[in-house]
Design a protein around this motif. Structure first.
Motif, mmCIF file in Angstrom:
data_model
loop_
_atom_site.group_PDB
_atom_site.id
_atom_site.type_symbol
_atom_site.label_atom_id
_atom_site.label_comp_id
_atom_site.label_asym_id
_atom_site.label_seq_id
_atom_site.Cartn_x
_atom_site.Cartn_y
_atom_site.Cartn_z
ATOM 1 N N VAL A 76 0.910 -1.152 0.000
ATOM 2 C CA VAL A 76 0.000 0.000 0.000
ATOM 3 C C VAL A 76 0.947 1.198 0.000
ATOM 4 C CG1 VAL A 76 -1.833 1.252 1.203
ATOM 5 C CG2 VAL A 76 -1.736 -1.248 1.353
ATOM 6 N N GLY A 135 5.432 5.338 11.165
ATOM 7 C CA GLY A 135 4.521 4.665 10.237
ATOM 8 C C GLY A 135 3.427 3.989 11.033
ATOM 9 N N GLN A 228 -10.017 -3.732 12.111
ATOM 10 C CA GLN A 228 -9.463 -3.152 10.887
ATOM 11 C C GLN A 228 -10.404 -2.138 10.257
ATOM 12 O OE1 GLN A 228 -6.148 -4.355 11.105
ATOM 13 N NE2 GLN A 228 -6.378 -3.589 9.025
ATOM 14 N N GLY A 230 -10.187 -1.004 6.803
ATOM 15 C CA GLY A 230 -9.469 -1.176 5.548
ATOM 16 C C GLY A 230 -8.611 -2.430 5.570
ATOM 17 N N VAL A 232 -6.171 -5.138 4.242
ATOM 18 C CA VAL A 232 -5.031 -4.890 3.372
ATOM 19 C C VAL A 232 -5.181 -5.594 2.004
ATOM 20 C CG1 VAL A 232 -3.528 -6.756 4.159
ATOM 21 C CG2 VAL A 232 -2.542 -4.541 3.583
ATOM 22 N N ALA A 259 -4.574 2.107 8.611
ATOM 23 C CA ALA A 259 -3.383 2.634 7.934
ATOM 24 C C ALA A 259 -3.760 3.488 6.730
ATOM 25 C CB ALA A 259 -2.473 1.488 7.513
ATOM 26 N N HIS A 288 2.090 8.542 5.097
ATOM 27 C CA HIS A 288 2.894 8.295 3.893
ATOM 28 C C HIS A 288 2.237 7.348 2.890
ATOM 29 C CE1 HIS A 288 5.233 5.223 6.623
ATOM 30 N NE2 HIS A 288 4.212 4.637 6.072
ATOM 31 N N LYS A 289 1.074 6.852 3.217
ATOM 32 C CA LYS A 289 0.353 6.066 2.218
ATOM 33 C C LYS A 289 -0.640 6.983 1.491
ATOM 34 C CE LYS A 289 0.987 1.533 4.302
ATOM 35 N NZ LYS A 289 0.407 0.474 5.136
HETATM 36 C C1 LIG Z 1 0.982 -0.485 5.750
HETATM 37 C C2 LIG Z 1 0.136 -0.988 6.842
HETATM 38 C C3 LIG Z 1 0.616 -1.066 8.150
HETATM 39 C C4 LIG Z 1 2.053 -0.769 8.511
HETATM 40 O O1 LIG Z 1 2.326 0.567 8.270
HETATM 41 P P1 LIG Z 1 3.787 1.122 7.947
HETATM 42 O O2 LIG Z 1 3.482 2.459 7.414
HETATM 43 O O3 LIG Z 1 4.406 0.221 6.929
HETATM 44 O O4 LIG Z 1 4.538 1.157 9.218
HETATM 45 C C5 LIG Z 1 -0.273 -1.456 9.130
HETATM 46 N N1 LIG Z 1 -1.543 -1.777 8.839
HETATM 47 C C6 LIG Z 1 -2.026 -1.741 7.586
HETATM 48 C C7 LIG Z 1 -3.457 -2.097 7.336
HETATM 49 C C8 LIG Z 1 -1.207 -1.340 6.537
HETATM 50 O O5 LIG Z 1 -1.690 -1.274 5.295
#
Ligand SMILES: *Cc1c(COP(=O)(O)O)cnc(C)c1O
Length: 464
Positions: A76, A135, A228, A230, A232, A259, A288-289
């Motif tokens: 992601v 993050g 959750q 969202g 993944v 996230a 950052h996503k």
């Molecule tokens: C990316 C992600 C994380 C971890 O986040 P980082 O930014 O890589 O530390 C945790 N939970 C979900 C659902 C994610 O998509």
């Protein structure tokens, strides 16, 4: 320009960003060659800074993944909005240590503004404490650390001071679909990844509230529930309102990993997905996503400020604390760190509320478009495309193993270099996922990528 080094660096950075769209996405490289080109030995003699930068820029280039471009759909992965990149440069130039107010009143001011904005956008309680971490992994860690601190302190036990040896037991409840980041955090917190009770999910990966209710009712031990916003793989949301009500009934702490999903609240069209999100106790998200700021930038939000502060106790007489302002170290695991909220501020201000909504909606529309194109090409779409994630499956021709076939097609796609995506396992079977998170992705990117995926699929299908 009075500083040739920085102006030349800006030139190189723009040169890179301007050509992002033409760069192949994630082509394989030879690591040894790459290290040799960069130069493994530290020389004794000094070198002019500009020469160092030119050398670095030129030699690392083939190992740079164009994940900030519009056709990177693996993991992601967001890109970086122009204002966020520029703000990030300033953060480096200012070189502020944002752990303490006396070290950066500016950092603290911007963090306080951005905290308010994020809570407002994501519909979270205004009184909640906010920590700017590296993050969502660390955001999950801190949210769960606050949960551990709060639940044990209700039983008269201070986890930060007394540790876990001999502590009253706490139950950890996750969903069968909780991502690895949650278990990683539980492991680091001493709560034990394998001790988690995993609640079954429905076909989209949503936790079943009736199962959660049964589990919570089966014991009186205090519980931390991790849900959750969202998924993944599918982008699906656990039914948060129902889950929150069940947690409340059993005095369980509800943590939400959002996230990317938490940002669905920014869109009136998607907000129903996050219904009830505000009822949780802690939340973890990334900037950052989907918010498209440079690495590294995640955010933890905790309703009970004292629980978060209690978890990050920091003794030391030489630390110059502030009496009437909260030092940011109280809300994160770090002591020293950069002013992470500055790029978030720049991203949000440059987008505005409407621009943010538009960016979120656009990524979801593009995910739908990808699903349609792939489906039209005979690919089986597994998930309801409710957000920015598309989950699909290539069915192997007769006589070929599905795992091997999926890997072969994905390898072809990755070697082709038009777009990048990765495989996953869904319900014990191989699947492929894409995630649309970049402000840069256009319809044309989707069409070119879908065509490349179908081309590689056909090539593999007819290869043997
Ligand atoms: C990316 C992600 C994380 C971890 O986040 P980082 O930014 O890589 O530390 C945790 N939970 C979900 C659902 C994610 O998509």
């Amino acid at each position: 320009m009075t500083n040739p080094l920085l102006s030349r660096t800006a030139e190189l950075a723009s040169q890179f960003i301007d050509t992002l769209g033409d760069r192949p996405v994630g082509v394989p490289v030879d690591l040894t060659e790459l290290i040799d080109a960069i130069g493994a030995d530290l020389p004794h003699e000094s070198e002019p800074p500009q020469a160092v930068i030119e050398h670095l820029y030129n030699t690392v280039s083939r190992g740079i993944v164009a994940s900030a471009g519009g056709r990177y759909f693996g993991f992601v992965i967001g890109s970086s909005l122009p204002a966020a990149v520029a703000a990030d440069w300033l953060v480096s130039a200012w070189d502020q240590n944002c752990g303490f107010y006396v070290l950066s009143p500016a950092g603290v001011a911007v963090e306080s503004i951005v905290s308010r904005w994020i809570k407002d956008i994501c519909n979270l309680p205004a009184e909640a404490a906010v920590g700017f971490v590296s993050g969502c992994q660390m955001a999950n860690f801190m949210g769960l650390a606050a949960a551990r601190q709060a639940l044990l302190s209700r039983l008269g036990w201070d986890a930060a001071l007394q540790g876990l040896t001999g502590a009253p037991p706490v139950r950890i409840i996750t969903s069968a679909q909780s991502p690895g980041t949650i278990y990683r955090a539980l492991g680091m917190l001493g709560l034990g990844a394998d001790r988690a009770i995993r609640i079954p999910c429905d076909d989209q990966g949503r936790m079943k509230p009736t199962e959660l209710a049964k589990t919570l009712a089966s014991a009186t031990t205090p519980a931390i529930v991790s849900a959750q916003a969202g998924n993944v793989d599918t982008g699906a949301f656990d039914p948060l309102r129902g889950i929150a009500a069940i947690c409340k009934q059993h005095s369980a702490w509800l943590h939400i990993d959002g996230a990317f999903g938490l940002w669905a609240s920014a869109s009136p069209a998607l907000r129903h997905l996050t219904d009830g999100v505000e009822l949780a106790d802690s939340w973890a998200t990334d900037a950052h996503k989907w918010l498209n700021v440079p690495y590294d930038s995640g955010v933890v939000i905790v309703r009970d400020r004292d629980a978060l502060i209690g978890a990050t106790r920091y003794p030391g007489g030489y630390l110059v604390r502030s009496d009437d302002v909260d030092d940011p170290f109280k809300f994160t695991p770090e002591s020293s760190r950069r002013a992470r909220a500055m790029p978030i501020y720049a991203a949000l201000k440059s987008l505005g509320r409407d621009g943010l909504t538009e960016m979120i909606d656009r990524c979801c529309r593009l995910a739908q478009r990808m699903a349609k194109r792939l489906s039209a090409g005979g690919v089986e779409i597994i998930n309801d495309v409710v957000l920015n994630q598309v989950l699909f499956r290539f069915s192997a021709p007769q006589g070929r193993d599905n795992v091997e076939y999926t890997r072969a097609v994905v390898n072809r796609i990755q070697r082709d270099g038009t777009c990048w995506l990765g495989s996953t396992t869904w319900k014990d079977r191989p699947a492929v996922r894409i995630s649309v998170c970049s402000w840069r992705t256009t319809q044309l990117d989707i069409d070119r990528s879908a065509a490349a995926i179908l081309r590689c699929l056909l090539a593999e299908h007819t290869s043997k």
